[in-house]
Design an enzyme around this catalytic site. Structure first.
Site, PDB file in Angstrom:
ATOM      1  N   THR A  48      -6.261  14.036 -12.882  1.00 49.49           N
ATOM      2  CA  THR A  48      -7.438  13.970 -13.738  1.00 49.49           C
ATOM      3  C   THR A  48      -7.998  15.357 -14.058  1.00 49.49           C
ATOM      4  OG1 THR A  48      -9.750  13.243 -13.761  1.00 49.49           O
ATOM      5  CG2 THR A  48      -8.804  13.637 -11.610  1.00 49.49           C
ATOM      6  N   ASP A  49      -8.740  15.441 -15.167  1.00 44.51           N
ATOM      7  CA  ASP A  49      -9.428  16.697 -15.499  1.00 44.51           C
ATOM      8  C   ASP A  49     -10.622  16.949 -14.574  1.00 44.51           C
ATOM      9  OD1 ASP A  49     -11.192  14.757 -16.484  1.00 44.51           O
ATOM     10  OD2 ASP A  49     -11.217  15.523 -18.540  1.00 44.51           O
ATOM     11  N   GLU A  50     -11.059  15.911 -13.819  1.00 48.51           N
ATOM     12  CA  GLU A  50     -12.254  16.082 -12.977  1.00 48.51           C
ATOM     13  C   GLU A  50     -12.032  17.085 -11.854  1.00 48.51           C
ATOM     14  OE1 GLU A  50     -14.542  12.722 -11.854  1.00 48.51           O
ATOM     15  OE2 GLU A  50     -14.119  11.656 -13.702  1.00 48.51           O
TER      16      GLU A  50
ATOM     17  N   TYR B  85     -14.350  11.370  -5.297  1.00 49.46           N
ATOM     18  CA  TYR B  85     -13.164  10.983  -6.083  1.00 49.46           C
ATOM     19  C   TYR B  85     -12.373  12.218  -6.517  1.00 49.46           C
ATOM     20  CZ  TYR B  85     -10.431  10.021 -10.279  1.00 49.46           C
ATOM     21  OH  TYR B  85      -9.424   9.989 -11.218  1.00 49.46           O
TER      22      TYR B  85
ATOM     23  N   ARG C 220     -17.706  13.588 -22.485  1.00 47.76           N
ATOM     24  CA  ARG C 220     -16.352  13.319 -22.011  1.00 47.76           C
ATOM     25  C   ARG C 220     -15.395  13.486 -23.200  1.00 47.76           C
ATOM     26  NH1 ARG C 220     -18.817  14.039 -18.088  1.00 47.76           N
ATOM     27  NH2 ARG C 220     -18.982  12.776 -16.198  1.00 47.76           N
TER      28      ARG C 220
ATOM     29  N   LYS D  55      -8.605  13.593  -5.466  1.00 52.56           N
ATOM     30  CA  LYS D  55      -7.520  13.810  -6.441  1.00 52.56           C
ATOM     31  C   LYS D  55      -7.055  15.272  -6.376  1.00 52.56           C
ATOM     32  CE  LYS D  55      -6.000  11.409  -9.186  1.00 52.56           C
ATOM     33  NZ  LYS D  55      -4.853  10.440  -9.135  1.00 52.56           N
TER      34      LYS D  55
ATOM     35  N   ASP E  31       0.859  -1.194   0.000  1.00 53.62           N
ATOM     36  CA  ASP E  31       0.000   0.000   0.000  1.00 53.62           C
ATOM     37  C   ASP E  31       0.896   1.245   0.000  1.00 53.62           C
ATOM     38  OD1 ASP E  31      -1.753   2.067   0.769  1.00 53.62           O
ATOM     39  OD2 ASP E  31      -2.895   0.762   2.113  1.00 53.62           O
TER      40      ASP E  31
HETATM   41  P1  NAD Z   1      -7.295   1.775 -11.858  1.00 49.18           P
HETATM   42  O1  NAD Z   1      -8.361   1.874 -10.828  1.00 49.18           O
HETATM   43  O2  NAD Z   1      -7.504   0.947 -13.063  1.00 49.18           O
HETATM   44  O3  NAD Z   1      -5.937   1.262 -11.192  1.00 49.18           O
HETATM   45  C1  NAD Z   1      -5.481   1.746  -9.962  1.00 49.18           C
HETATM   46  C2  NAD Z   1      -4.278   0.902  -9.532  1.00 49.18           C
HETATM   47  O4  NAD Z   1      -3.813   1.437  -8.282  1.00 49.18           O
HETATM   48  C3  NAD Z   1      -4.614  -0.566  -9.296  1.00 49.18           C
HETATM   49  O5  NAD Z   1      -3.584  -1.383  -9.791  1.00 49.18           O
HETATM   50  C4  NAD Z   1      -4.700  -0.662  -7.770  1.00 49.18           C
HETATM   51  O6  NAD Z   1      -4.410  -1.958  -7.274  1.00 49.18           O
HETATM   52  C5  NAD Z   1      -3.660   0.356  -7.354  1.00 49.18           C
HETATM   53  N1  NAD Z   1      -3.904   0.903  -6.011  1.00 49.18           N
HETATM   54  C6  NAD Z   1      -5.076   1.359  -5.513  1.00 49.18           C
HETATM   55  N2  NAD Z   1      -4.899   1.748  -4.222  1.00 49.18           N
HETATM   56  C7  NAD Z   1      -3.585   1.548  -3.927  1.00 49.18           C
HETATM   57  C8  NAD Z   1      -2.789   1.774  -2.780  1.00 49.18           C
HETATM   58  N3  NAD Z   1      -3.315   2.280  -1.654  1.00 49.18           N
HETATM   59  N4  NAD Z   1      -1.471   1.465  -2.830  1.00 49.18           N
HETATM   60  C9  NAD Z   1      -0.919   0.939  -3.958  1.00 49.18           C
HETATM   61  N5  NAD Z   1      -1.638   0.692  -5.073  1.00 49.18           N
HETATM   62  C10 NAD Z   1      -2.945   1.002  -5.056  1.00 49.18           C
HETATM   63  O7  NAD Z   1      -6.963   3.287 -12.239  1.00 49.18           O
HETATM   64  P2  NAD Z   1      -6.566   3.892 -13.654  1.00 49.18           P
HETATM   65  O8  NAD Z   1      -7.783   4.122 -14.442  1.00 49.18           O
HETATM   66  O9  NAD Z   1      -5.470   3.098 -14.210  1.00 49.18           O
HETATM   67  O10 NAD Z   1      -6.025   5.325 -13.196  1.00 49.18           O
HETATM   68  C11 NAD Z   1      -4.649   5.539 -12.939  1.00 49.18           C
HETATM   69  C12 NAD Z   1      -4.460   6.975 -12.506  1.00 49.18           C
HETATM   70  O11 NAD Z   1      -4.896   7.851 -13.533  1.00 49.18           O
HETATM   71  C13 NAD Z   1      -5.267   7.369 -11.264  1.00 49.18           C
HETATM   72  O12 NAD Z   1      -4.484   8.215 -10.478  1.00 49.18           O
HETATM   73  C14 NAD Z   1      -6.474   8.105 -11.824  1.00 49.18           C
HETATM   74  O13 NAD Z   1      -6.961   9.050 -10.901  1.00 49.18           O
HETATM   75  C15 NAD Z   1      -5.861   8.772 -13.029  1.00 49.18           C
HETATM   76  N6  NAD Z   1      -6.783   9.034 -14.137  1.00 49.18           N
HETATM   77  C16 NAD Z   1      -7.511   8.029 -14.712  1.00 49.18           C
HETATM   78  C17 NAD Z   1      -8.318   8.292 -15.809  1.00 49.18           C
HETATM   79  C18 NAD Z   1      -9.126   7.223 -16.509  1.00 49.18           C
HETATM   80  O14 NAD Z   1      -9.872   7.551 -17.425  1.00 49.18           O
HETATM   81  N7  NAD Z   1      -9.013   5.960 -16.138  1.00 49.18           N
HETATM   82  C19 NAD Z   1      -8.411   9.604 -16.305  1.00 49.18           C
HETATM   83  C20 NAD Z   1      -7.704  10.615 -15.647  1.00 49.18           C
HETATM   84  C21 NAD Z   1      -6.872  10.312 -14.599  1.00 49.18           C
HETATM   85  O1  DAU Z   2     -12.211  12.476 -16.701  1.00 46.92           O
HETATM   86  C1  DAU Z   2     -11.264  11.601 -16.165  1.00 46.92           C
HETATM   87  C2  DAU Z   2     -11.945  10.551 -15.322  1.00 46.92           C
HETATM   88  O2  DAU Z   2     -12.592   9.663 -16.211  1.00 46.92           O
HETATM   89  C3  DAU Z   2     -10.980   9.805 -14.418  1.00 46.92           C
HETATM   90  O3  DAU Z   2     -10.402  10.678 -13.498  1.00 46.92           O
HETATM   91  C4  DAU Z   2     -11.688   8.651 -13.686  1.00 46.92           C
HETATM   92  O4  DAU Z   2     -10.738   7.896 -12.952  1.00 46.92           O
HETATM   93  C5  DAU Z   2     -12.354   7.777 -14.725  1.00 46.92           C
HETATM   94  O5  DAU Z   2     -13.079   6.755 -14.077  1.00 46.92           O
HETATM   95  C6  DAU Z   2     -13.279   8.596 -15.607  1.00 46.92           C
HETATM   96  O6  DAU Z   2     -14.398   9.112 -14.854  1.00 46.92           O
HETATM   97  P1  DAU Z   2     -15.883   9.148 -15.465  1.00 46.92           P
HETATM   98  O7  DAU Z   2     -16.838   9.203 -14.347  1.00 46.92           O
HETATM   99  O8  DAU Z   2     -16.005  10.179 -16.529  1.00 46.92           O
HETATM  100  O9  DAU Z   2     -15.885   7.694 -16.196  1.00 46.92           O
HETATM  101  P2  DAU Z   2     -16.972   6.526 -16.271  1.00 46.92           P
HETATM  102  O10 DAU Z   2     -16.469   5.548 -17.279  1.00 46.92           O
HETATM  103  O11 DAU Z   2     -17.346   6.021 -14.930  1.00 46.92           O
HETATM  104  O12 DAU Z   2     -18.215   7.278 -16.892  1.00 46.92           O
HETATM  105  C7  DAU Z   2     -18.120   7.940 -18.142  1.00 46.92           C
HETATM  106  C8  DAU Z   2     -19.469   8.595 -18.411  1.00 46.92           C
HETATM  107  O13 DAU Z   2     -20.436   7.552 -18.636  1.00 46.92           O
HETATM  108  C9  DAU Z   2     -20.002   9.402 -17.247  1.00 46.92           C
HETATM  109  O14 DAU Z   2     -20.693  10.541 -17.766  1.00 46.92           O
HETATM  110  C10 DAU Z   2     -20.983   8.469 -16.546  1.00 46.92           C
HETATM  111  C11 DAU Z   2     -21.522   7.623 -17.690  1.00 46.92           C
HETATM  112  N1  DAU Z   2     -21.898   6.244 -17.345  1.00 46.92           N
HETATM  113  C12 DAU Z   2     -20.992   5.476 -16.676  1.00 46.92           C
HETATM  114  C13 DAU Z   2     -21.303   4.166 -16.336  1.00 46.92           C
HETATM  115  C14 DAU Z   2     -20.306   3.319 -15.557  1.00 46.92           C
HETATM  116  C15 DAU Z   2     -23.117   5.723 -17.756  1.00 46.92           C
HETATM  117  O15 DAU Z   2     -23.925   6.417 -18.396  1.00 46.92           O
HETATM  118  N2  DAU Z   2     -23.408   4.431 -17.425  1.00 46.92           N
HETATM  119  C16 DAU Z   2     -22.568   3.643 -16.711  1.00 46.92           C
HETATM  120  O16 DAU Z   2     -22.918   2.469 -16.413  1.00 46.92           O
END
Ligand code: NAD
Ligand code: DAU
Length: 360
Positions: free
Chosen positions: A138-140, A164, A228, A168, A63
């Site tokens: 993230t952009d969020e 979330y 998005r 972040k 962790d």
């Molecule tokens: P993910 O949820 O797929 O993976 C997260 C990873 O972090 C996993 O391998 C998990 O086991 C590990 N993890 C979680 N808690 C932990 C801890 N306490 N110690 C060590 N490891 C831990 O996430 P992702 O989608 O790959 O996102 C990666 C990064 O990018 C994150 O910081 C997220 O906020 C950011 N991000 C993601 C997106 C997206 O669209 N997925 C967009 C913008 C930013």
């Molecule tokens: O913008 C960056 C972010 O994008 C990251 O920081 C997050 O880690 C990543 O999870 C993602 O967040 P979103 O909330 O935008 O992603 P998600 O895939 O959960 O949802 C995308 C859009 O789709 C959002 O407007 C919610 C909608 N949605 C999502 C799910 C899971 C649905 O309509 N139905 C669904 O079942």
């Protein structure tokens, strides 16, 4: 040697693949990777198994909030950079239970920064100057845009709306403060929605692909008109490599796909592509499975990234269009049933019940 937190997750895992492919293509000398990962439900060593087996990558199962484990990993592997991907990343899960998001995203980032600061502080001057702490965000954190608002730039004020994004945002502020106060050589990237191989099927795109193939409802939140800015994950990985090489310390870089798309259009695109690639036996269309369900509380309406700073200063632009990226992604999910079946454990089904039962 570089240390990657969260390297068994979606983006971190893709980054490990990208890192080694990039070295191979450009003839760079091989540089090993240490993946530091807690292996939560979202972490899956299978994603990077070929690199673990070859010995190019090593897994530390711990962790980031465990300071002794972080200290031991830094002392043992002596990385020249820490790339911090680890996070709790799913907005819906943060609504059901924010505690883990505070623990990992805020306390975990704080622990990592403290240990990085001590490690970096004890380096010789040359290593100190070369060291980087790259924080993936993230952009969020910028909140929600109206239809005619300008896209998020690096100077847009923070206005996070979900547990979330608030966690972040907190981690981003800590990273900024460690640079400003202690001089830690940090870099921060804030990117838009990623998609691609190894995406955990709680998120929109993989959930829709897999539900469609299983004949299940395709649950669109609210009116489906939320927007998005979709970024193919390998484009994001390349941006991170380039920011690591060329970014100015203490700076933030926004990374976007230049692909603003309404959720309903994402879902219908997936349905139409599946009609082509995997037509249903009864001749019906996948779009018939679309079901509008109750909205996400506090659902942000629109995200869009202004990527001009990273284009101008770093020279990065996305290579994939949404069409090329989504085609690759759908094909990957069709071809990789072993990975898909492995991640859909009992815990995954419990999550689906919890998130979707009340929305019908
Ligand atoms: P993910 O949820 O797929 O993976 C997260 C990873 O972090 C996993 O391998 C998990 O086991 C590990 N993890 C979680 N808690 C932990 C801890 N306490 N110690 C060590 N490891 C831990 O996430 P992702 O989608 O790959 O996102 C990666 C990064 O990018 C994150 O910081 C997220 O906020 C950011 N991000 C993601 C997106 C997206 O669209 N997925 C967009 C913008 C930013
Ligand atoms: O913008 C960056 C972010 O994008 C990251 O920081 C997050 O880690 C990543 O999870 C993602 O967040 P979103 O909330 O935008 O992603 P998600 O895939 O959960 O949802 C995308 C859009 O789709 C959002 O407007 C919610 C909608 N949605 C999502 C799910 C899971 C649905 O309509 N139905 C669904 O079942």
């Amino acid at each position: 040697m570089i240390l990657i937190t969260g390297g068994a997750g979606f983006i971190g895992g893709n980054f490990v693949h990208h890192w080694f492919e990039r070295q191979q293509k450009s003839g760079l000398p091989p540089e090993q990777v240490v993946v530091f990962d807690k292996l939560t439900y979202a972490g899956n060593p299978q994603t990077i198994s070929e690199h673990l087996q070859s010995g190019r990558a090593t897994l530390v199962h711990a962790d980031i909030a465990d300071r002794e484990a972080v200290r031991a990993a830094l002392a043992r592997y002596k990385p020249r950079a820490i790339l911090h991907f680890a996070a709790e990343s799913h907005v819906d899960r943060s609504i059901h239970g924010p505690g883990e998001f505070i623990h990992t995203n805020m306390v975990g980032t704080f622990s990592l920064l403290e240990e990085a600061r001590a490690y970096w502080g004890a380096m010789n001057e040359a290593d100190k100057a070369a060291f980087r702490f790259l924080h993936v965000s993230t952009d969020e954190v910028y909140g929600s845009l109206e239809a005619d608002d300008a896209a998020f730039s690096e100077t847009t004020p923070y206005a996070p709306n979900s547990p979330y994004s608030a966690s972040k945002a907190g981690s981003d502020h800590l990273v900024r403060a460690y640079h400003h106060t202690y001089g830690l050589p940090t870099l921060t990237t804030n990117c838009s929605n990623n998609y691609g191989p190894y995406h955990f099927p709680e998120k929109l795109i993989p959930l829709m692909i897999l539900n469609a193939l299983e004949g299940k409802p395709l649950p669109v939140y609210g009116d489906g008109l939320n927007i998005r800015d979709w970024l193919y994950v390998r484009d994001h990985c390349e941006a991170i490599c380039q920011v690591l090489e060329k970014g100015r310390t203490g700076e933030t870089y926004n990374v976007g796909g230049i692909n603003e798309i309404k959720n309903i259009d994402v879902v219908t695109t997936i349905c139409r592509k599946l009609d082509e690639l995997r037509p249903k036996a009864d001749g019906s269309k996948y779009e018939a499975q679309i079901t509008y369900v109750a909205d996400r509380p506090g659902h942000d309406r629109r995200y869009a990234i202004d990527p001009r700073k990273i284009q101008r200063e770093i020279g990065w632009s996305p290579a994939e269009t949404f069409e090329s990226g989504i085609n690759k992604t759908i094909q990957w999910f069709l071809d990789n049933t072993e990975w898909v079946n492995a991640v859909r454990s009992g815990a995954y089904r419990e999550w689906l019940d919890r998130n979707y039962a009340g929305r019908a």
